[in-house]
Design a protein around this motif. Structure first.
Motif, mmCIF file in Angstrom:
data_model
loop_
_atom_site.group_PDB
_atom_site.id
_atom_site.type_symbol
_atom_site.label_atom_id
_atom_site.label_comp_id
_atom_site.label_asym_id
_atom_site.label_seq_id
_atom_site.Cartn_x
_atom_site.Cartn_y
_atom_site.Cartn_z
ATOM 1 N N ASP A 88 0.880 -1.185 0.000
ATOM 2 C CA ASP A 88 0.000 0.000 0.000
ATOM 3 C C ASP A 88 0.906 1.219 0.000
ATOM 4 O O ASP A 88 1.205 1.816 1.028
ATOM 5 N N ASN A 98 4.967 2.823 2.822
ATOM 6 C CA ASN A 98 4.277 1.558 2.562
ATOM 7 C C ASN A 98 3.419 1.252 3.787
ATOM 8 O O ASN A 98 3.929 0.850 4.832
ATOM 9 N N ASN A 128 6.109 2.624 -8.751
ATOM 10 C CA ASN A 128 5.434 1.401 -9.205
ATOM 11 C C ASN A 128 4.954 1.566 -10.650
ATOM 12 O O ASN A 128 4.426 2.601 -11.038
ATOM 13 N N GLU A 141 -1.039 -3.778 -5.394
ATOM 14 C CA GLU A 141 -1.327 -2.970 -4.218
ATOM 15 C C GLU A 141 -2.795 -3.067 -3.832
ATOM 16 O O GLU A 141 -3.637 -3.536 -4.600
ATOM 17 N N SER A 157 -1.996 0.680 -8.545
ATOM 18 C CA SER A 157 -0.606 0.216 -8.497
ATOM 19 C C SER A 157 0.343 1.093 -9.293
ATOM 20 O O SER A 157 1.449 0.678 -9.620
#
Length: 604
Positions: free
Chosen positions: A511, A536, A583, A589, A593
């Motif tokens: 995340d 994250n 990313n 995620e 993403s």
């Protein structure tokens, strides 16, 4: 042909429940047997705990078919075990609602049982016929029991469960094409048609992904079970004699023991010796097909479809170089394709066999995608579903990348990410989720596995990952870290942290977010230094691409971001930075993403 019934056994079977109401009962009644009083329900309805406790260890099926009558009769010898933590005073067995339990015996004596219909989409009729068997004595935890059961009925084309949720009849029957008919006998297992005994809680389409999750659980629970099968079928001179038997995904010989003569039917037999089920559901196909072989594939097609097999062979030739590049030059088995009854029937897989309808003018792109997946199975096999299915899915995504580009491949993966995100636990270790080593839900052993293999591709490199896949031997995969060691040897990198976060445990998804961007002019004229703060909030550590763009330059680096942590990183670029990206879609995620941050105004 059909087994005779003993009146003495009928008496021994005892309890008989009133005839159930017609199929089509309201879905919300799925947890109650149909047509039974509350008192009878309390006496005879099994609980989900009782259903989940029973594991099948061995099937020995003697199957008799009369295809022109759509009929089947089976004498099944079963060995089961109580894997629950409490003794079982009764056990529950289920079949398709189109079949009827006839007799049950254990230790040479008949046992008392009651049967009733139960709404469940584990069968294409939308219901199962559940027999609740009262045991002579309680079955202790880990104790085994041998049963002999007899059942019969008709398996017809039926799309009722899909029609119930709004599908048109024609579309439903193209998806649920399982049936016994004069010219086509095809029965897949749990989740399609219950032509053999199972024990499972009722599940419904439309109730999330519970049906597909239960299909995986059933395969996982029975993967060490053995199956032995003998099939006898009648046929008439009006229909081509079946010459192909596909039993549990194995092509076995068909023997004609009697030819049809005048009003007498002919008889054919086929048998499967005792084999381990593996991660698959029992299946039975009996067909009249012509064999066409070439280009690394054997095709069994109906006479009228033989001309259409050329396009399939062309597709195999096109995708073979990619498969060999990643999985080696020699297949473990010859790719087998079997034609279904109708051109538009939904394709399926039974072990290493691809089942599909043959279209006169197939879409080459669609055919290539199907063949790269199936061919990957012929070249690579694993007892672990996350590798067995994951590698085939991975090769499919690589083919999309080769033909349509990396962006399209990642977009295709992203279309499945939402379902994965919903399946992952909000707090790992507390609810839901499955580690990949023991995954039984396809959202994990297919969808998540593809993402994991893409991340390993970026971590280890294409050459190292391909080398590890080529050196993989399923019979040597007896420890959890076998594949990790292969990849570490090929890449020279320590990957323990990644396998621990993404394979050995289910720590959910990443995340990520960009929490700060700080551009400044570097000491060298014209160059810029960009500091990026990345957080994250997920529980899984990741390595993620970080990209800085200017109007004429792009700089990319990979950055490891700890679980529940933050990291700061500085990157140098040769001109005014305009955008930061974290990313590129390869790391799954919780939400989106790909993270973008525009820098132009700040940099100025």
């Amino acid at each position: 042909m059909l087994f005779s019934r003993s009146l003495e056994d009928d008496k021994a079977n005892g309890d008989k429940v009133a005839e159930p109401s017609a199929a089509g009962q309201a879905v919300q009644k799925q947890n109650s047997p149909r047509g039974m009083s509350a008192a009878t329900v309390a006496r005879f309805q099994a609980t989900d705990a009782e259903r989940n406790a029973l594991t099948f260890l061995a099937y020995d099926l003697d199957v008799r078919l009369v295809p022109r009558q759509e009929s089947i009769a089976v004498r099944a010898r079963l060995r089961v075990r109580n894997d629950g933590d409490k003794p079982l005073e009764r056990i529950a067995l289920q079949l398709s609602s189109a079949l009827k339990w006839e007799q049950m015996r254990t230790a040479g004596a008949g046992v008392s049982f009651a049967q009733h219909l139960l709404d469940s989409d584990a069968d294409h009729t939308g219901a199962v016929n559940e027999a609740v068997i009262t045991l002579p004595r309680a079955l202790a935890p880990q104790e085994e029991l041998q049963l002999e059961v007899l059942y019969s009925g008709q398996i017809s084309l039926n799309g009722e469960r899909l029609e119930r949720i709004g599908a048109p009849t024609a579309a439903a029957e193209k998806s649920d094409w399982d049936r016994i008919s004069a010219d086509f006998v095809g029965m897949r297992g749990f989740g399609n048609v219950l032509w053999y005994p199972v024990s499972a809680p009722p599940v419904l389409l439309g109730d999330g992904a519970k049906l597909f999750a239960e299909m995986g659980k059933q395969k996982q629970r029975q993967q060490q079970a053995t199956m032995k099968m003998s099939v006898t079928a009648e046929f008439t001179a009006e229909i081509a004699t079946p010459n192909l038997a596909l039993l549990n995904g194995h092509v076995v010989p068909v023997v004609e023991t009697a030819a049809p003569e005048n009003s007498h039917a002919g008889v054919i037999t086929a048998s499967l010796p005792e084999t381990t089920l593996g991660f698959s559901a029992p299946s039975l196909f009996l067909l009249a097909r012509r064999k066409v072989q070439g280009s690394g594939v054997q095709i069994f097609a109906a006479a009228e479809d033989v001309a259409s097999t050329q396009s399939l062979q062309t597709a195999v030739r096109e995708v073979t170089p990619l498969v060999q590049q990643w999985l080696g030059q020699k297949p473990n088995a010859l790719l087998t394709v079997v034609g279904l009854a109708e051109a538009n029937d939904a394709p399926a897989e039974e072990r290493d066999v691809f089942l599909a309808g043959f279209k006169a003018s197939p879409d080459p792109h669609e055919l290539d995608n199907a063949m790269v997946h199936s061919l990957a199975h012929a070249y690579f096999a694993s007892p672990r579903p996350w590798l067995n299915e994951g590698v085939a899915q991975f090769l499919g995504s690589l083919w999309v990348e080769q033909v349509d580009g990396r962006k399209t491949a990642l977009e295709s993966m992203a279309s499945e990410r939402g379902a994965l995100s919903l399946a992952e636990p909000a707090t790992p270790g507390e609810t839901g989720g499955e580690d990949l080593l023991d995954a039984s839900d396809p959202v994990f052993y297919r969808t998540k596995s593809v993402y994991v293999l893409w991340m390993l591709r970026d971590l280890a490199g294409d050459a190292a990952l391909a080398a590890a896949l080529r050196s993989y031997h399923p019979e040597q995969d007896t420890t959890s870290d076998y594949f990790e060691r292969l990849l570490e040897k090929a890449s020279g990198k320590d990957l323990k942290w990644f396998f621990d976060a993404w394979i050995y445990h289910d720590r959910g998804l990443a995340d990520l977010s960009i929490t700060g961007v700080f551009p400044s002019k570097a000491s060298v004229a014209g160059q810029w230094l960009v500091a990026v703060d990345i957080a994250n909030d997920g529980f899984a550590e990741v390595e993620v691409p970080v990209i800085v763009r200017s109007r004429d330059t792009t700089v990319a680096e990979r950055l490891r971001v700890p679980a529940r942590g933050t990291v700061s990183h500085r990157m140098l670029i040769g001109s005014l930075p305009t955008e930061i990206q974290v990313n590129d879609g390869t790391v799954p995620e919780v939400a989106e993403s790909i993270h973008l941050h525009t820098l132009t105004a700040e940099a100025k």
